[in-house]
Motif scaffolding. Structure first.
Motif, PDB file in Angstrom:
ATOM      1  N   ILE A   1      -3.120 -55.001  13.486  1.00 59.12           N
ATOM      2  CA  ILE A   1      -2.677 -56.167  12.932  1.00 59.12           C
ATOM      3  C   ILE A   1      -3.095 -56.269  11.268  1.00 59.12           C
ATOM      4  CG2 ILE A   1      -2.700 -58.707  12.669  1.00 59.12           C
ATOM      5  CD1 ILE A   1      -2.967 -58.689  15.546  1.00 59.12           C
ATOM      6  N   ARG A   2      -4.208 -55.529  11.258  1.00 61.43           N
ATOM      7  CA  ARG A   2      -4.659 -55.463   9.837  1.00 61.43           C
ATOM      8  C   ARG A   2      -3.786 -54.310   8.922  1.00 61.43           C
ATOM      9  NH1 ARG A   2     -11.134 -56.386  11.116  1.00 61.43           N
ATOM     10  NH2 ARG A   2     -11.139 -58.416  10.401  1.00 61.43           N
TER      11      ARG A   2
ATOM     12  N   GLU B   1      -0.702 -53.244   9.699  1.00 60.65           N
ATOM     13  CA  GLU B   1       0.608 -53.830   9.463  1.00 60.65           C
ATOM     14  C   GLU B   1       0.654 -54.836   8.767  1.00 60.65           C
ATOM     15  OE1 GLU B   1       1.871 -52.040  13.997  1.00 60.65           O
ATOM     16  OE2 GLU B   1       1.809 -54.064  13.552  1.00 60.65           O
ATOM     17  N   LYS B   2      -0.297 -55.274   7.942  1.00 60.51           N
ATOM     18  CA  LYS B   2      -0.262 -56.567   7.302  1.00 60.51           C
ATOM     19  C   LYS B   2       0.738 -56.828   6.326  1.00 60.51           C
ATOM     20  CE  LYS B   2      -3.932 -55.661   3.685  1.00 60.51           C
ATOM     21  NZ  LYS B   2      -4.963 -55.917   3.248  1.00 60.51           N
ATOM     22  N   ASN B   3       1.196 -55.492   5.693  1.00 64.17           N
ATOM     23  CA  ASN B   3       2.517 -55.763   4.732  1.00 64.17           C
ATOM     24  C   ASN B   3       3.727 -55.566   5.348  1.00 64.17           C
ATOM     25  OD1 ASN B   3       0.419 -55.593   2.520  1.00 64.17           O
ATOM     26  ND2 ASN B   3       0.434 -53.385   2.512  1.00 64.17           N
TER      27      ASN B   3
ATOM     28  N   PRO C   1       4.301 -56.816   9.171  1.00 61.42           N
ATOM     29  CA  PRO C   1       3.913 -57.113  10.419  1.00 61.42           C
ATOM     30  C   PRO C   1       4.865 -56.588  11.462  1.00 61.42           C
ATOM     31  CG  PRO C   1       3.304 -59.024   8.789  1.00 61.42           C
ATOM     32  CD  PRO C   1       4.328 -57.832   8.240  1.00 61.42           C
TER      33      PRO C   1
ATOM     34  N   LEU D   1      -8.818 -62.597  11.448  1.00 55.68           N
ATOM     35  CA  LEU D   1      -7.765 -62.326  11.041  1.00 55.68           C
ATOM     36  C   LEU D   1      -6.964 -63.589  10.420  1.00 55.68           C
ATOM     37  CD1 LEU D   1      -6.036 -60.526  13.948  1.00 55.68           C
ATOM     38  CD2 LEU D   1      -6.763 -59.698  11.682  1.00 55.68           C
TER      39      LEU D   1
ATOM     40  N   GLU E   1      -8.403 -64.238   7.147  1.00 51.00           N
ATOM     41  CA  GLU E   1      -7.924 -63.341   5.903  1.00 51.00           C
ATOM     42  C   GLU E   1      -6.403 -63.459   5.842  1.00 51.00           C
ATOM     43  OE1 GLU E   1      -8.462 -59.263   8.012  1.00 51.00           O
ATOM     44  OE2 GLU E   1     -10.341 -59.905   8.451  1.00 51.00           O
TER      45      GLU E   1
ATOM     46  N   LEU F   1      -3.844 -63.711   7.789  1.00 50.65           N
ATOM     47  CA  LEU F   1      -2.715 -62.896   8.527  1.00 50.65           C
ATOM     48  C   LEU F   1      -2.462 -63.446   9.538  1.00 50.65           C
ATOM     49  CD1 LEU F   1      -4.961 -59.202   8.628  1.00 50.65           C
ATOM     50  CD2 LEU F   1      -2.984 -60.007   6.984  1.00 50.65           C
TER      51      LEU F   1
ATOM     52  N   VAL G   1       0.982 -63.907  14.559  1.00 48.78           N
ATOM     53  CA  VAL G   1       1.082 -63.234  13.374  1.00 48.78           C
ATOM     54  C   VAL G   1       1.881 -63.574  12.323  1.00 48.78           C
ATOM     55  CG1 VAL G   1       1.355 -60.751  12.586  1.00 48.78           C
ATOM     56  CG2 VAL G   1       0.496 -61.474  14.747  1.00 48.78           C
ATOM     57  N   LYS G   2       1.328 -63.746  11.089  1.00 49.26           N
ATOM     58  CA  LYS G   2       2.018 -64.231  10.018  1.00 49.26           C
ATOM     59  C   LYS G   2       2.976 -63.380   9.550  1.00 49.26           C
ATOM     60  CE  LYS G   2       1.337 -66.798   5.669  1.00 49.26           C
ATOM     61  NZ  LYS G   2       0.140 -67.479   4.761  1.00 49.26           N
TER      62      LYS G   2
END
Length: 379
Positions: A112-113, A115-117, A119, A135, A138, A140, A302-303
């Motif tokens: 998940i981190r 893929e943060k840009n 998701p 998360l 952060e 996310l 997940v945001k």
């Protein structure tokens, strides 16, 4: 406000229907989303307070008109995943799900981190809250307080709405009974974590990798708390235990499987999964050494994922008594909902001696403690 024949007229003159009429129409197969869409006043009444006063309300999760496909990153084991997702699709009309099962919360957290840009996931389910909370901090995770979370104790959910707990697991030991009877006959089963330092156990234990799994990290934090937060004593213990560890495994279920196969005599692991393996006829048993720990298994959104509204519908459903009861049946985990009883034979919190586990501290110090452990054992 006038009310006739299950319908009422609001102060603005708009026609609405009563809650009783809504439930009757839902029972007849009329889409709840459509009904609520035409009756915003009633939709607003289905709040946390409503659910708290009448938990049966949560049995109607279809409050969104089009759920669509929800992409789920899951740290649950395979048998739970398949049945759980099938039940979600059956309970929520129009819902579908794509599943990425890894059974390792640490790996999903890393993904998940990464893929943060952009998701790819909508939901992160399973694994202890120690893997969800960072998360959220952060930025996310999507903050969401499900109306169905009203019946969940405050100890099991994030006050900011980044995640909510939906099950509890107890940590202990999985022991291969056949190997114990043949190799350790006459010896008492371990009653404390210190018993695992016995030189006779060299190479006979496996353990979930603390970098990849919630179980592995909680085991390290468990040692810190039982030594009254003396981290040096805890690391000295982990260094001594390292001499008896034959393999650090990538997932907790894998650790139980290898013990059940007889490749290892025993290892730290989750009580509910050990009971599930024993119920399937595997030669294993669960032992809870004194001053053990527990997890709060969480679900989060997940945001910026492809289907945030669908993710909210999934979280709503996970927090229903029906979903909780199914999880208990499938996995022997404890539900956070007081109305859902434990599975027969499942270890409960009042049957074990727990250490004074500070979950907030454990979460905030996770990365630092893992690095300290890696340094202590030379990995």
């Amino acid at each position: 406000m006038a009310s006739t024949g299950g319908q009422r007229k609001t102060a603005t003159g708009r026609r609405s229907i009563t809650r009783r009429e809504l439930m009757r129409q839902v029972a007849l197969g009329v889409g709840a989303a459509a009904l609520l869409g035409s009756t915003p006043a009633l939709a607003a009444e289905l709040t946390a307070e409503t659910v708290k006063s009448d938990p049966r309300q949560v049995a109607v999760p279809a409050v969104r008109q089009s759920v669509g496909t929800v992409t789920i990153y899951s740290a649950l084991n395979e048998s739970t995943n398949n049945a759980f997702v099938a039940a979600f699709k059956e309970a929520v009309p129009g819902a579908d799900a794509q599943l990425l099962p890894l059974a390792a919360a640490g790996e999903l957290q890393t993904r998940i981190r990464t893929e943060k840009n952009s998701p790819k996931a909508d939901v992160f389910i399973g694994g202890s809250s120690e893997f969800h909370d960072p998360l959220g901090k952060e930025g996310l995770l999507e903050q969401y307080v499900s109306p169905n979370a009203a019946t969940v104790d405050a100890a099991y959910k994030d006050p900011d709405g980044n995640w909510v707990g939906w099950y509890v697991g107890i940590f202990g030991l999985v022991i291969n009974t056949d190997r114990w009877n043949s190799e350790m006959a006459g010896m008492a089963k371990p009653g404390t974590w210190d018993d695992l330092l016995n030189p006779a156990l060299a190479g006979k234990l496996d353990m979930p990798d603390p970098v990849k799994t919630g179980g592995g990290y909680i085991f390290i934090a468990n040692q810190v708390f039982r030594f009254d937060r003396d981290e040096e004593k805890a690391m000295e213990y982990m260094k001594g235990l390292h001499n008896n560890i034959g393999q650090y495994v990538g997932t907790s279920p894998q650790g139980i499987e290898l013990v059940a196969q007889g490749q290892f005599l025993m290892g730290p692991n989750w009580g509910h999964d050990i009971l599930t393996a024993a119920n399937r006829g595997m030669p294993v048993e669960f032992v809870a050494p004194a001053l053990t720990a527990n997890e709060v298994g969480a679900v989060s959104i997940v945001k910026g994922g492809p289907n945030t509204e669908g993710a909210k519908a999934f979280v709503d459903w996970v927090l229903t008594p029906d979903a909780a009861a199914l999880n208990v049946k499938l996995s022997n985990r404890l539900s956070v909902l007081p109305s859902v009883p434990p599975a027969a034979g499942a270890p409960t919190l009042d049957q074990v001696t727990l250490t004074n586990y500070d979950r907030v501290w454990a979460t905030e110090n996770k990365d630092r403690l893992i690095k300290k452990w890696q340094s202590a054992i030379g990995m």
